[in-house]
Design a protein around this motif. Structure first.
Motif, PDB file in Angstrom:
ATOM      1  N   TYR A  19      25.477   0.923   8.298  1.00 25.70           N
ATOM      2  CA  TYR A  19      26.694   0.750   7.515  1.00 25.70           C
ATOM      3  C   TYR A  19      27.741   1.675   8.120  1.00 25.70           C
ATOM      4  CZ  TYR A  19      30.096   0.467   3.826  1.00 25.70           C
ATOM      5  OH  TYR A  19      31.266   0.268   3.139  1.00 25.70           O
ATOM      6  N   LYS A  20      28.839   1.107   8.609  1.00 28.41           N
ATOM      7  CA  LYS A  20      29.896   1.855   9.302  1.00 28.41           C
ATOM      8  C   LYS A  20      29.263   2.713  10.404  1.00 28.41           C
ATOM      9  CE  LYS A  20      33.425   1.495   5.852  1.00 28.41           C
ATOM     10  NZ  LYS A  20      34.439   2.153   5.071  1.00 28.41           N
ATOM     11  N   SER A  21      29.433   4.040  10.374  1.00 29.13           N
ATOM     12  CA  SER A  21      28.876   4.860  11.445  1.00 29.13           C
ATOM     13  C   SER A  21      27.545   5.505  11.073  1.00 29.13           C
ATOM     14  CB  SER A  21      29.877   5.942  11.843  1.00 29.13           C
ATOM     15  OG  SER A  21      30.076   6.819  10.759  1.00 29.13           O
ATOM     16  N   SER A  22      26.977   5.118   9.938  1.00 31.09           N
ATOM     17  CA  SER A  22      25.669   5.647   9.531  1.00 31.09           C
ATOM     18  C   SER A  22      24.579   4.648   9.869  1.00 31.09           C
ATOM     19  CB  SER A  22      25.632   5.909   8.029  1.00 31.09           C
ATOM     20  OG  SER A  22      26.468   6.966   7.701  1.00 31.09           O
ATOM     21  N   SER A  23      23.475   5.160  10.386  1.00 29.61           N
ATOM     22  CA  SER A  23      22.292   4.341  10.634  1.00 29.61           C
ATOM     23  C   SER A  23      21.104   5.056  10.029  1.00 29.61           C
ATOM     24  CB  SER A  23      22.042   4.168  12.128  1.00 29.61           C
ATOM     25  OG  SER A  23      23.094   3.467  12.712  1.00 29.61           O
ATOM     26  N   VAL A  24      20.177   4.292   9.459  1.00 32.95           N
ATOM     27  CA  VAL A  24      18.973   4.867   8.874  1.00 32.95           C
ATOM     28  C   VAL A  24      17.774   4.123   9.442  1.00 32.95           C
ATOM     29  CG1 VAL A  24      17.674   5.219   6.743  1.00 32.95           C
ATOM     30  CG2 VAL A  24      20.124   5.603   6.760  1.00 32.95           C
ATOM     31  N   LEU A  25      16.847   4.868  10.041  1.00 30.03           N
ATOM     32  CA  LEU A  25      15.611   4.315  10.569  1.00 30.03           C
ATOM     33  C   LEU A  25      14.516   4.519   9.530  1.00 30.03           C
ATOM     34  CD1 LEU A  25      13.679   3.352  12.875  1.00 30.03           C
ATOM     35  CD2 LEU A  25      13.558   5.743  13.562  1.00 30.03           C
ATOM     36  N   LEU A  26      13.854   3.441   9.126  1.00 31.02           N
ATOM     37  CA  LEU A  26      12.734   3.511   8.182  1.00 31.02           C
ATOM     38  C   LEU A  26      11.479   3.039   8.901  1.00 31.02           C
ATOM     39  CD1 LEU A  26      14.319   1.944   4.970  1.00 31.02           C
ATOM     40  CD2 LEU A  26      14.013   4.358   5.474  1.00 31.02           C
ATOM     41  N   LYS A  27      10.383   3.820   8.778  1.00 25.42           N
ATOM     42  CA  LYS A  27       9.123   3.459   9.418  1.00 25.42           C
ATOM     43  C   LYS A  27       7.996   3.538   8.400  1.00 25.42           C
ATOM     44  CE  LYS A  27       8.479   4.834  13.783  1.00 25.42           C
ATOM     45  NZ  LYS A  27       8.287   5.786  14.911  1.00 25.42           N
ATOM     46  N   PRO A  28       7.036   2.613   8.482  1.00 27.59           N
ATOM     47  CA  PRO A  28       5.878   2.720   7.597  1.00 27.59           C
ATOM     48  C   PRO A  28       5.030   3.941   7.983  1.00 27.59           C
ATOM     49  CG  PRO A  28       5.683   0.818   9.060  1.00 27.59           C
ATOM     50  CD  PRO A  28       7.003   1.449   9.325  1.00 27.59           C
ATOM     51  N   ALA A  29       4.338   4.495   7.013  1.00 24.71           N
ATOM     52  CA  ALA A  29       3.486   5.660   7.264  1.00 24.71           C
ATOM     53  C   ALA A  29       2.124   5.440   6.624  1.00 24.71           C
ATOM     54  CB  ALA A  29       4.143   6.914   6.688  1.00 24.71           C
ATOM     55  N   CYS A  30       1.101   6.093   7.175  1.00 27.05           N
ATOM     56  CA  CYS A  30      -0.233   5.921   6.622  1.00 27.05           C
ATOM     57  C   CYS A  30      -0.366   6.692   5.301  1.00 27.05           C
ATOM     58  CB  CYS A  30      -1.304   6.343   7.617  1.00 27.05           C
ATOM     59  SG  CYS A  30      -1.156   8.030   8.165  1.00 27.05           S
ATOM     60  N   SER A  31      -1.355   6.319   4.536  1.00 27.51           N
ATOM     61  CA  SER A  31      -1.552   6.890   3.208  1.00 27.51           C
ATOM     62  C   SER A  31      -1.718   8.408   3.274  1.00 27.51           C
ATOM     63  CB  SER A  31      -2.787   6.243   2.579  1.00 27.51           C
ATOM     64  OG  SER A  31      -3.008   6.781   1.308  1.00 27.51           O
ATOM     65  N   GLY A  32      -1.037   9.112   2.393  1.00 24.79           N
ATOM     66  CA  GLY A  32      -1.116  10.567   2.333  1.00 24.79           C
ATOM     67  C   GLY A  32      -0.004  11.279   3.075  1.00 24.79           C
TER      68      GLY A  32
ATOM     69  N   THR B 178       5.498   5.521  -1.612  1.00 30.43           N
ATOM     70  CA  THR B 178       4.884   6.852  -1.575  1.00 30.43           C
ATOM     71  C   THR B 178       4.765   7.408  -0.164  1.00 30.43           C
ATOM     72  OG1 THR B 178       2.713   5.800  -1.589  1.00 30.43           O
ATOM     73  CG2 THR B 178       3.582   6.546  -3.705  1.00 30.43           C
ATOM     74  N   ASP B 179       4.714   6.532   0.852  1.00 29.75           N
ATOM     75  CA  ASP B 179       4.531   6.981   2.235  1.00 29.75           C
ATOM     76  C   ASP B 179       5.534   6.280   3.149  1.00 29.75           C
ATOM     77  OD1 ASP B 179       2.057   8.484   1.650  1.00 29.75           O
ATOM     78  OD2 ASP B 179       1.287   6.489   1.197  1.00 29.75           O
ATOM     79  N   VAL B 180       6.595   6.988   3.518  1.00 24.63           N
ATOM     80  CA  VAL B 180       7.635   6.423   4.384  1.00 24.63           C
ATOM     81  C   VAL B 180       8.174   7.529   5.283  1.00 24.63           C
ATOM     82  CG1 VAL B 180       9.923   5.343   4.441  1.00 24.63           C
ATOM     83  CG2 VAL B 180       8.319   4.694   2.677  1.00 24.63           C
ATOM     84  N   LEU B 181       8.414   7.191   6.552  1.00 20.01           N
ATOM     85  CA  LEU B 181       9.092   8.096   7.478  1.00 20.01           C
ATOM     86  C   LEU B 181      10.511   7.592   7.660  1.00 20.01           C
ATOM     87  CD1 LEU B 181       6.349   8.228  10.244  1.00 20.01           C
ATOM     88  CD2 LEU B 181       6.841  10.013   8.603  1.00 20.01           C
TER      89      LEU B 181
ATOM     90  N   ASN C  22       0.822  -1.218   0.000  1.00 20.52           N
ATOM     91  CA  ASN C  22       0.000   0.000   0.000  1.00 20.52           C
ATOM     92  C   ASN C  22       0.859   1.273   0.000  1.00 20.52           C
ATOM     93  OD1 ASN C  22      -2.245  -1.667   0.127  1.00 20.52           O
ATOM     94  ND2 ASN C  22      -2.305  -1.590   2.364  1.00 20.52           N
ATOM     95  N   GLY C  23       1.943   1.266  -0.768  1.00 22.50           N
ATOM     96  CA  GLY C  23       2.786   2.451  -0.906  1.00 22.50           C
ATOM     97  C   GLY C  23       3.770   2.676   0.226  1.00 22.50           C
ATOM     98  N   THR C  24       3.831   1.760   1.184  1.00 27.65           N
ATOM     99  CA  THR C  24       4.757   1.918   2.297  1.00 27.65           C
ATOM    100  C   THR C  24       5.489   0.603   2.559  1.00 27.65           C
ATOM    101  OG1 THR C  24       4.986   2.756   4.563  1.00 27.65           O
ATOM    102  CG2 THR C  24       3.059   1.362   4.111  1.00 27.65           C
ATOM    103  N   ILE C  25       6.376   0.615   3.550  1.00 27.24           N
ATOM    104  CA  ILE C  25       7.137  -0.592   3.870  1.00 27.24           C
ATOM    105  C   ILE C  25       6.364  -1.426   4.890  1.00 27.24           C
ATOM    106  CG2 ILE C  25       9.358   0.421   3.292  1.00 27.24           C
ATOM    107  CD1 ILE C  25       9.846   0.968   6.229  1.00 27.24           C
TER     108      ILE C  25
END
Length: 171
Positions: free
Chosen positions: A94-107, A126-129, A83-86
């Motif tokens: 990766y090394k000293s970088s971290s990335v947080l990915l969260k699903p988000a509601c439509s819109g 289309t919808d990711v935090l 539905n457009g999100t994860i």
């Protein structure tokens, strides 16, 4: 004598969306002055769940970009999109970088920094935090994001790993 021209021809639609994340110029001082070199980091995706990144170096900007896009097309991975999100929260490192990915509601849209936004646009989400933690070096942020994408699982993968059907998993 009149020449036939095909103005009705539609331009062939590209299979992949190509995004340039960073272009870096370096200078090496030699006997005759400075010698410039360029490094390009780009992301390609089909906006249907496949995405890849590539890094290319050359003495010319266009050549560096072309190299990075070619390498990106060779390193495609699949990202599950629902539905457009994860499907779930995840942290990629990766090394000293971290990335947080969260699903988000439509819109909601893509709430992310430059490198992560380029990846999410290319993959078709289309919808990711997201939040980038630690080092902000774009190459490391891209690699951390791809680490997160590689570890994402959809419901069918989880069910298969547990040896159950989807109906048994969801009750």
């Amino acid at each position: 004598m009149e020449r036939q021209r095909n103005f009705d021809k539609e331009p062939k639609e590209k299979e992949f969306v190509e995004k340039l994340v960073t272009l870096n110029r370096t200078a090496k001082t030699v006997k005759g002055g400075r010698r410039m070199s360029f490094a390009a980091l780009s992301v390609v995706g089909d906006q249907k769940g496949r995405v890849g990144y590539g890094f290319g170096k050359a003495n010319d900007v266009t050549e560096a970009i072309r190299k990075s896009i070619d390498r990106a097309k060779r390193n495609l991975i699949y990202m599950p999109i629902k539905n457009g999100t994860i499907p779930h929260d995840i942290i990629g490192k990766y090394k000293s970088s971290s990335v947080l990915l969260k699903p988000a509601c439509s819109g909601t849209g893509i709430i992310a920094g430059g490198a992560v936004r380029a990846i999410m646009d290319a993959v078709g989400a289309t919808d990711v935090l997201s939040k980038s933690l630690g080092s902000g070096t774009s190459v490391n942020v891209v690699r951390a994001t791809f680490d997160a994408i590689e570890h994402l699982m959809d419901a069918s993968t989880v069910a298969k790993n547990r040896g159950k059907t989807l109906d048994e998993l969801w009750g």
